[in-house]
Scaffold this active site. Structure first.
Site, PDB file in Angstrom:
ATOM      1  N   ASP A 107      -6.673  33.859  51.559  1.00 14.09           N
ATOM      2  CA  ASP A 107      -6.109  32.764  52.645  1.00 14.09           C
ATOM      3  C   ASP A 107      -6.724  31.517  52.461  1.00 14.09           C
ATOM      4  OD1 ASP A 107      -8.266  33.374  53.934  1.00 14.09           O
ATOM      5  OD2 ASP A 107      -7.392  33.975  55.721  1.00 14.09           O
ATOM      6  N   LYS A 158     -19.164  35.063  62.495  1.00  7.89           N
ATOM      7  CA  LYS A 158     -18.607  34.570  63.509  1.00  7.89           C
ATOM      8  C   LYS A 158     -19.506  34.672  64.642  1.00  7.89           C
ATOM      9  CE  LYS A 158     -14.358  35.370  61.502  1.00  7.89           C
ATOM     10  NZ  LYS A 158     -13.804  36.587  61.195  1.00  7.89           N
ATOM     11  N   ASP A 218      -8.790  27.279  55.513  1.00  5.75           N
ATOM     12  CA  ASP A 218      -8.317  28.929  55.827  1.00  5.75           C
ATOM     13  C   ASP A 218      -6.974  28.754  56.437  1.00  5.75           C
ATOM     14  OD1 ASP A 218      -7.689  31.259  57.199  1.00  5.75           O
ATOM     15  OD2 ASP A 218     -10.086  31.747  57.180  1.00  5.75           O
TER      16      ASP A 218
HETATM   17  N1  GDD Z   1      -7.892  44.368  50.132  1.00  6.77           N
HETATM   18  C1  GDD Z   1      -8.204  43.942  51.397  1.00  6.77           C
HETATM   19  N2  GDD Z   1      -8.599  44.952  52.124  1.00  6.77           N
HETATM   20  N3  GDD Z   1      -8.200  42.796  51.830  1.00  6.77           N
HETATM   21  C2  GDD Z   1      -8.809  42.593  52.757  1.00  6.77           C
HETATM   22  C3  GDD Z   1      -9.194  43.572  54.093  1.00  6.77           C
HETATM   23  C4  GDD Z   1      -9.027  44.732  53.122  1.00  6.77           C
HETATM   24  O1  GDD Z   1      -9.554  45.905  53.921  1.00  6.77           O
HETATM   25  N4  GDD Z   1      -9.515  42.920  55.154  1.00  6.77           N
HETATM   26  C5  GDD Z   1      -9.468  41.644  54.780  1.00  6.77           C
HETATM   27  N5  GDD Z   1      -8.918  41.209  53.582  1.00  6.77           N
HETATM   28  C6  GDD Z   1      -8.654  40.124  53.028  1.00  6.77           C
HETATM   29  C7  GDD Z   1      -7.735  39.225  54.028  1.00  6.77           C
HETATM   30  O2  GDD Z   1      -6.261  39.391  53.550  1.00  6.77           O
HETATM   31  C8  GDD Z   1      -8.109  37.832  53.679  1.00  6.77           C
HETATM   32  O3  GDD Z   1      -7.359  37.232  52.530  1.00  6.77           O
HETATM   33  C9  GDD Z   1      -9.682  37.924  53.226  1.00  6.77           C
HETATM   34  O4  GDD Z   1      -9.896  39.325  53.029  1.00  6.77           O
HETATM   35  C10 GDD Z   1     -10.516  37.508  54.382  1.00  6.77           C
HETATM   36  O5  GDD Z   1     -10.196  38.028  55.603  1.00  6.77           O
HETATM   37  P1  GDD Z   1      -9.741  37.071  57.030  1.00  6.77           P
HETATM   38  O6  GDD Z   1      -9.240  38.186  58.037  1.00  6.77           O
HETATM   39  O7  GDD Z   1      -8.856  36.043  56.603  1.00  6.77           O
HETATM   40  O8  GDD Z   1     -11.182  36.799  57.429  1.00  6.77           O
HETATM   41  P2  GDD Z   1     -11.686  35.656  58.315  1.00  6.77           P
HETATM   42  O9  GDD Z   1     -10.679  34.282  57.835  1.00  6.77           O
HETATM   43  O10 GDD Z   1     -11.641  35.853  59.520  1.00  6.77           O
HETATM   44  O11 GDD Z   1     -13.111  35.221  57.938  1.00  6.77           O
HETATM   45  C11 GDD Z   1     -13.214  35.420  56.229  1.00  6.77           C
HETATM   46  O12 GDD Z   1     -13.218  34.228  55.822  1.00  6.77           O
HETATM   47  C12 GDD Z   1     -13.951  32.891  56.253  1.00  6.77           C
HETATM   48  C13 GDD Z   1     -13.539  32.011  55.199  1.00  6.77           C
HETATM   49  O13 GDD Z   1     -11.932  31.757  55.258  1.00  6.77           O
HETATM   50  C14 GDD Z   1     -15.124  35.696  56.318  1.00  6.77           C
HETATM   51  O14 GDD Z   1     -15.263  36.013  54.861  1.00  6.77           O
HETATM   52  C15 GDD Z   1     -15.841  34.375  56.654  1.00  6.77           C
HETATM   53  O15 GDD Z   1     -17.168  34.602  56.201  1.00  6.77           O
HETATM   54  C16 GDD Z   1     -15.406  33.327  55.764  1.00  6.77           C
HETATM   55  O16 GDD Z   1     -16.062  32.070  56.552  1.00  6.77           O
HETATM   56 MG    MG Z   2      -9.176  33.908  56.915  1.00  6.76          MG
END
Ligand code: GDD
Ligand code: MG
Length: 368
Positions: A107, A158, A218
């Site tokens: 994303d 977070k 993001d």
């Molecule tokens: N296959 C799979 N299985 N993908 C997953 C799963 C899972 O169980 N859980 C999450 N994802 C994918 C989501 O679809 C997304 O593309 C990505 O992993 C990150 O998940 P988000 O839910 O978007 O996380 P976030 O935005 O809260 O935080 C993450 O991204 C940040 C940067 O955008 C973390 O990695 C943070 O450390 C980072 O700063």
């Molecule tokens: Mg994200």
């Protein structure tokens, strides 16, 4: 090199846009997010891509089967229950070739220089390299503290403001050496952020941060989704394709001569825009949209097949596929309408209200 894209999340913060559409298929400039991402990878020579899927996997597979993604080789691996970010990568291990590979959160939109990141990773002989980007509010992300040589000292997912010591965060792009996979449990929910990164640091493994000043966002919330469009449309306009209509008017459009278009506006195929309509970019109209007489659309993103009635004021909002907005409505201030929402005559929606897919609002029921 291979890349694993994590596209298994449910996109809860983007709901209702992600109720029928996985986050990775949400349209950006009228094209699914994932297609843009595959283009970005291709530009950096990465064509062997493994998609770690979980939520609505058929939507992704069906789309790429139908468009025939000839340039990239896509492998689909579906989790029956979510395995978390690291568990998802462990799950695709049989498809990896035993060399360093990239991992991408599915994303983010960025222009991080992946080749330069790889050179950095090899020079530093790191087990994992995490791309870093600076943000204003690190509490919504994973904060990464590094020493003067770029070696990661601490990773806090977070954090509260009291734990924030830097504005450099995990940009969601990693290079991972294959040996690291041994540390991830099989068929178990396990996260990079709370599990593997802290474990690697505890074990004294070399984890490096690759700082990037490139574009990064993001797109996981409606505000960021709109901001991404605004950034991309302004960039298209700057790149010489003038303000007004960017990327050319799609085929089959009918635009009344009295329509006023200012700022960067992307118009899909087969759109119909009636007399005295004003479109004030950045705006995206998906394929088959219709806007009737005297309406004003500003700073909004409309997916395909949306019908906006006459004398409507639509501002800074997102309308998913096939929404119907009757005449004299106001929809302003960050509203999000799911697929097929019908808004009756004269309603006023504001304050970032979200209307679930398929809902019908009787005429004049809401006024902000
Ligand atoms: N296959 C799979 N299985 N993908 C997953 C799963 C899972 O169980 N859980 C999450 N994802 C994918 C989501 O679809 C997304 O593309 C990505 O992993 C990150 O998940 P988000 O839910 O978007 O996380 P976030 O935005 O809260 O935080 C993450 O991204 C940040 C940067 O955008 C973390 O990695 C943070 O450390 C980072 O700063
Ligand atoms: Mg994200």
């Amino acid at each position: 090199m291979q890349a694993v894209i994590l596209v298994g999340g449910e996109g809860t913060r983007l709901r209702p846009l992600t109720v029928n559409t996985p986050k990775s298929m949400v349209p950006i400039l009228n094209q699914p997010y994932l297609e843009h991402n595959l283009d970005y990878l291709k530009k950096h020579g990465i064509k062997d891509v493994i998609l770690a899927l979980g939520y609505l996997p058929h939507r992704i597979k069906t789309y790429f089967d139908s468009v025939g993604e000839q340039d990239s080789h896509l492998t689909y691996v579906v989790e029956s229950t979510p395995l978390g970010t690291a568990g998802a990568v462990k799950n695709v291990e049989p498809h990896l070739h035993g060399e360093a590979f990239y991992v991408f959160n599915g994303d983010i939109v960025t222009d991080i220089d992946l080749r330069d990141m790889y050179t950095f990773h090899k020079r530093e002989k790191a087990s994992v390299t995490i791309a870093l980007t600076a943000v204003e509010n690190p509490t919504a992300f994973g904060v990464v503290e590094t020493d003067n040589n770029g070696r990661v000292r601490r990773f806090v997912e977070k954090p509260g403001w009291d734990e924030v010591t830097t504005n450099m965060i995990n940009a969601g792009v990693y290079i991972v050496e294959p040996e690291v996979l041994k540390l991830i449990p099989s068929q178990t929910f396990y996260m990079f952020e709370q599990g593997l990164f802290p474990l690697l640091l505890k074990q004294g493994e070399k984890v490096c941060g690759y700082p990037s000043t490139g574009y990064w966002i993001d797109m996981g919330t409606p505000e960021k989704y709109l901001k991404l469009h605004h950034d991309l449309l302004h960039k298209m306009a700057r790149d010489g394709r003038d303000g007004g209509v960017v990327g050319g008017i799609g085929e089959g459009c009918s635009i009344h001569p009295s329509v006023q278009i200012t700022g960067p506006v992307l118009i899909g195929k087969n759109c119909k825009i009636g007399p005295r309509v004003r479109i004030i970019g950045p705006v995206v109209l998906g394929d088959g949209c219709q806007v009737d007489e005297g309406s004003v659309i500003e700073g909004a993103v409309l997916w395909e097949g949306v019908h906006v009635g006459a004398e409507v004021n639509l501002k800074d909002s997102i309308l998913a596929a096939n929404c119907r907005v009757a005449g004299h409505c106001w929809i302003v201030g960050g509203c999000v309408l799911g697929d097929g929402v019908e808004i009756g005559e004269g309603n006023r929606l504001g304050q970032a209200i979200r209307v679930w897919q398929g809902k019908k609002l009787e005429p004049g029921t809401l006024s902000f």
